[in-house]
Design a protein around this motif. Structure first.
Motif, PDB file in Angstrom:
ATOM      1  N   HIS A 193     -34.403  83.126  -2.380  1.00 42.74           N
ATOM      2  CA  HIS A 193     -35.482  83.182  -1.404  1.00 42.74           C
ATOM      3  C   HIS A 193     -36.112  81.812  -1.164  1.00 42.74           C
ATOM      4  CE1 HIS A 193     -35.435  87.575  -2.537  1.00 42.74           C
ATOM      5  NE2 HIS A 193     -35.351  87.615  -1.236  1.00 42.74           N
ATOM      6  N   SER A 194     -36.154  80.983  -2.179  1.00 41.53           N
ATOM      7  CA  SER A 194     -36.687  79.632  -2.014  1.00 41.53           C
ATOM      8  C   SER A 194     -35.845  78.832  -1.025  1.00 41.53           C
ATOM      9  CB  SER A 194     -36.729  78.918  -3.368  1.00 41.53           C
ATOM     10  OG  SER A 194     -37.615  79.546  -4.266  1.00 41.53           O
ATOM     11  N   PHE A 195     -34.539  78.987  -1.096  1.00 40.12           N
ATOM     12  CA  PHE A 195     -33.661  78.244  -0.191  1.00 40.12           C
ATOM     13  C   PHE A 195     -33.887  78.664   1.259  1.00 40.12           C
ATOM     14  CE2 PHE A 195     -30.581  78.264  -4.006  1.00 40.12           C
ATOM     15  CZ  PHE A 195     -31.248  77.187  -4.577  1.00 40.12           C
ATOM     16  N   GLU A 196     -34.085  79.955   1.488  1.00 37.03           N
ATOM     17  CA  GLU A 196     -34.324  80.417   2.854  1.00 37.03           C
ATOM     18  C   GLU A 196     -35.642  79.872   3.395  1.00 37.03           C
ATOM     19  OE1 GLU A 196     -33.808  82.370   6.498  1.00 37.03           O
ATOM     20  OE2 GLU A 196     -32.386  81.841   4.891  1.00 37.03           O
ATOM     21  N   ALA A 197     -36.672  79.853   2.556  1.00 39.26           N
ATOM     22  CA  ALA A 197     -37.953  79.285   2.989  1.00 39.26           C
ATOM     23  C   ALA A 197     -37.796  77.811   3.340  1.00 39.26           C
ATOM     24  CB  ALA A 197     -39.002  79.470   1.892  1.00 39.26           C
ATOM     25  N   TYR A 198     -37.040  77.085   2.534  1.00 41.03           N
ATOM     26  CA  TYR A 198     -36.806  75.659   2.768  1.00 41.03           C
ATOM     27  C   TYR A 198     -36.043  75.451   4.079  1.00 41.03           C
ATOM     28  CZ  TYR A 198     -35.757  70.803   1.396  1.00 41.03           C
ATOM     29  OH  TYR A 198     -35.651  69.432   1.336  1.00 41.03           O
ATOM     30  N   ARG A 199     -35.022  76.263   4.317  1.00 43.40           N
ATOM     31  CA  ARG A 199     -34.260  76.165   5.561  1.00 43.40           C
ATOM     32  C   ARG A 199     -35.162  76.329   6.786  1.00 43.40           C
ATOM     33  NH1 ARG A 199     -30.659  79.604   2.654  1.00 43.40           N
ATOM     34  NH2 ARG A 199     -28.796  78.462   1.959  1.00 43.40           N
ATOM     35  N   ARG A 200     -36.172  77.166   6.635  1.00 42.48           N
ATOM     36  CA  ARG A 200     -37.073  77.448   7.755  1.00 42.48           C
ATOM     37  C   ARG A 200     -38.169  76.406   7.907  1.00 42.48           C
ATOM     38  NH1 ARG A 200     -37.600  83.321   9.458  1.00 42.48           N
ATOM     39  NH2 ARG A 200     -35.595  84.272   8.905  1.00 42.48           N
ATOM     40  N   GLY A 201     -38.167  75.403   7.054  1.00 40.78           N
ATOM     41  CA  GLY A 201     -39.128  74.321   7.189  1.00 40.78           C
ATOM     42  C   GLY A 201     -40.406  74.487   6.411  1.00 40.78           C
ATOM     43  N   ALA A 202     -40.467  75.479   5.531  1.00 38.83           N
ATOM     44  CA  ALA A 202     -41.677  75.694   4.738  1.00 38.83           C
ATOM     45  C   ALA A 202     -41.799  74.651   3.636  1.00 38.83           C
ATOM     46  CB  ALA A 202     -41.656  77.094   4.132  1.00 38.83           C
ATOM     47  N   ASP A 203     -43.014  74.486   3.141  1.00 38.51           N
ATOM     48  CA  ASP A 203     -43.244  73.732   1.906  1.00 38.51           C
ATOM     49  C   ASP A 203     -43.182  74.747   0.773  1.00 38.51           C
ATOM     50  OD1 ASP A 203     -43.648  71.428   3.393  1.00 38.51           O
ATOM     51  OD2 ASP A 203     -45.802  71.741   3.531  1.00 38.51           O
ATOM     52  N   ILE A 204     -42.102  74.699  -0.009  1.00 38.45           N
ATOM     53  CA  ILE A 204     -41.781  75.772  -0.949  1.00 38.45           C
ATOM     54  C   ILE A 204     -41.886  75.312  -2.394  1.00 38.45           C
ATOM     55  CG2 ILE A 204     -39.333  75.220  -0.561  1.00 38.45           C
ATOM     56  CD1 ILE A 204     -40.743  78.650  -1.678  1.00 38.45           C
ATOM     57  N   VAL A 205     -42.480  76.152  -3.214  1.00 38.82           N
ATOM     58  CA  VAL A 205     -42.473  75.980  -4.666  1.00 38.82           C
ATOM     59  C   VAL A 205     -41.627  77.100  -5.257  1.00 38.82           C
ATOM     60  CG1 VAL A 205     -43.821  75.987  -6.795  1.00 38.82           C
ATOM     61  CG2 VAL A 205     -44.744  74.896  -4.737  1.00 38.82           C
ATOM     62  N   ALA A 206     -40.524  76.731  -5.896  1.00 36.31           N
ATOM     63  CA  ALA A 206     -39.717  77.691  -6.647  1.00 36.31           C
ATOM     64  C   ALA A 206     -40.262  77.704  -8.072  1.00 36.31           C
ATOM     65  CB  ALA A 206     -38.250  77.287  -6.628  1.00 36.31           C
ATOM     66  N   PHE A 207     -40.882  78.810  -8.451  1.00 33.81           N
ATOM     67  CA  PHE A 207     -41.605  78.885  -9.727  1.00 33.81           C
ATOM     68  C   PHE A 207     -40.918  79.885 -10.642  1.00 33.81           C
ATOM     69  CE2 PHE A 207     -44.885  80.221 -12.658  1.00 33.81           C
ATOM     70  CZ  PHE A 207     -45.607  79.071 -12.903  1.00 33.81           C
ATOM     71  N   ASP A 208     -40.619  79.448 -11.870  1.00 35.05           N
ATOM     72  CA  ASP A 208     -39.946  80.334 -12.820  1.00 35.05           C
ATOM     73  C   ASP A 208     -40.171  79.793 -14.226  1.00 35.05           C
ATOM     74  OD1 ASP A 208     -37.527  82.585 -12.250  1.00 35.05           O
ATOM     75  OD2 ASP A 208     -37.516  81.724 -14.260  1.00 35.05           O
ATOM     76  N   GLN A 209     -39.927  80.635 -15.234  1.00 33.45           N
ATOM     77  CA  GLN A 209     -40.049  80.188 -16.618  1.00 33.45           C
ATOM     78  C   GLN A 209     -38.733  79.666 -17.175  1.00 33.45           C
ATOM     79  OE1 GLN A 209     -41.255  83.423 -19.141  1.00 33.45           O
ATOM     80  NE2 GLN A 209     -39.406  84.624 -18.780  1.00 33.45           N
ATOM     81  N   ASN A 210     -37.625  79.879 -16.462  1.00 34.88           N
ATOM     82  CA  ASN A 210     -36.306  79.509 -16.947  1.00 34.88           C
ATOM     83  C   ASN A 210     -35.944  78.098 -16.490  1.00 34.88           C
ATOM     84  OD1 ASN A 210     -33.394  79.210 -17.162  1.00 34.88           O
ATOM     85  ND2 ASN A 210     -33.323  81.410 -17.580  1.00 34.88           N
ATOM     86  N   ALA A 211     -35.958  77.152 -17.416  1.00 33.26           N
ATOM     87  CA  ALA A 211     -35.711  75.753 -17.075  1.00 33.26           C
ATOM     88  C   ALA A 211     -34.280  75.532 -16.568  1.00 33.26           C
ATOM     89  CB  ALA A 211     -35.973  74.862 -18.289  1.00 33.26           C
ATOM     90  N   ASP A 212     -33.311  76.243 -17.139  1.00 28.22           N
ATOM     91  CA  ASP A 212     -31.924  76.060 -16.712  1.00 28.22           C
ATOM     92  C   ASP A 212     -31.736  76.499 -15.259  1.00 28.22           C
ATOM     93  OD1 ASP A 212     -31.238  75.086 -19.215  1.00 28.22           O
ATOM     94  OD2 ASP A 212     -30.611  77.043 -19.973  1.00 28.22           O
ATOM     95  N   ASP A 213     -32.311  77.647 -14.900  1.00 33.48           N
ATOM     96  CA  ASP A 213     -32.219  78.105 -13.519  1.00 33.48           C
ATOM     97  C   ASP A 213     -32.882  77.110 -12.574  1.00 33.48           C
ATOM     98  OD1 ASP A 213     -30.879  80.362 -14.311  1.00 33.48           O
ATOM     99  OD2 ASP A 213     -32.548  81.746 -14.007  1.00 33.48           O
ATOM    100  N   LEU A 214     -34.048  76.624 -12.956  1.00 33.10           N
ATOM    101  CA  LEU A 214     -34.776  75.700 -12.090  1.00 33.10           C
ATOM    102  C   LEU A 214     -34.044  74.375 -11.918  1.00 33.10           C
ATOM    103  CD1 LEU A 214     -38.467  76.293 -13.212  1.00 33.10           C
ATOM    104  CD2 LEU A 214     -37.385  77.031 -11.091  1.00 33.10           C
ATOM    105  N   ALA A 215     -33.305  73.954 -12.933  1.00 33.87           N
ATOM    106  CA  ALA A 215     -32.513  72.730 -12.800  1.00 33.87           C
ATOM    107  C   ALA A 215     -31.463  72.893 -11.705  1.00 33.87           C
ATOM    108  CB  ALA A 215     -31.847  72.380 -14.131  1.00 33.87           C
ATOM    109  N   GLN A 216     -30.854  74.082 -11.642  1.00 27.91           N
ATOM    110  CA  GLN A 216     -29.873  74.356 -10.593  1.00 27.91           C
ATOM    111  C   GLN A 216     -30.540  74.436  -9.217  1.00 27.91           C
ATOM    112  OE1 GLN A 216     -26.506  74.400 -11.128  1.00 27.91           O
ATOM    113  NE2 GLN A 216     -27.171  73.754 -13.174  1.00 27.91           N
TER     114      GLN A 216
END
Length: 243
Positions: free
Chosen positions: A27-50
């Protein structure tokens, strides 16, 4: 594979969005594609690195407008490190079923949403989820697994009880329900079972090709066995001057 309707949320250039429990970032990628200022927030550091790598690749490939901003932030959904009303749109997709203190998490989602903003929460739907639990303890009884099965009206009351106005509900991913039932019957980690692998190939083909037949079938089946339910809310704007 999106569970959230971005058109309904009005996400576009300049929209401030936080995707709480972003996981691998769909969902973060779709928001970014649409031009939003997006924060992808999660507790999993490995996922966030990707996710961070993908944000960079999207920017380099010109898949997001230059003015859009994207960042990946690690943290706790029970204590979001943001000011009250900081975001225009808050997304929480398939996260609350993992959190024992779900009401605290919901309160945080509402807190960081700006007056007049939109919140969407998605969780596994009661019937498909109940069947998964019936078929397999392994499906949910593990670290970080699902701790509850929601009924949509129960979740709606929890969110609306914090002053949010409910506006819409939708079901999604009906074709994925039988896949998870098969996995639960075959063994959640048994990805080599012929029925599981065959159905998975069909799902991949469907997602890549999006043929009319399966799209029509899923739309018809979503109200019956949609794997997820999405609930949309808005935060009432603050009235000023007593008007």
């Amino acid at each position: 594979m999106l569970t959230v309707d971005f058109d309904r949320l009005g996400v576009g250039p300049g929209t401030r969005v936080i995707d709480v429990g972003a996981g691998l970032g769909r969902h973060s990628f779709e928001a970014y594609r649409r031009g939003a200022d997006i924060v992808a927030f999660d507790q999993n550091a490995d996922d966030l690195a990707q996710v961070k790598i993908m944000f960079g690749a999207m920017a380099e490939a010109g898949e997001a407008p230059e003015q859009a901003r994207a960042e990946a932030v690690q943290g706790d959904a029970l204590a979001l490190p943001y000011e009250d009303g900081e975001f225009d749109v808050v997304i929480a997709s398939e996260i609350l079923e993992h959190i024992p203190s779900d009401e605290r998490a919901i309160a945080e989602l509402v807190r960081v949403l700006a007056p007049g903003g939109a919140l969407v929460v998605t969780v596994p739907r009661w019937l498909p989820e109940r069947i998964c639990w019936l078929f397999s303890d392994e499906y949910h009884a593990n670290e970080g697994g699902h701790v509850r099965i929601y009924r949509a009206d129960e979740l709606r009351r929890k969110v609306a009880g914090l002053g949010m106005r409910f506006i819409h509900s939708a079901h999604a991913h009906a074709l994925h329900s039988p896949y998870w039932w098969l996995k639960c019957l075959a063994g959640v980690n048994n990805d080599k079972h012929w029925a599981v692998t065959s159905y998975h190939r069909m799902l991949v083909w469907d997602m890549m090709k999006q043929p009319w037949l399966t799209r029509t079938a899923e739309s018809a089946l979503d109200p019956l066995i949609g794997k997820s339910v999405a609930l949309y809310f808005t935060k009432p704007a603050v009235r000023r001057g007593g008007f």
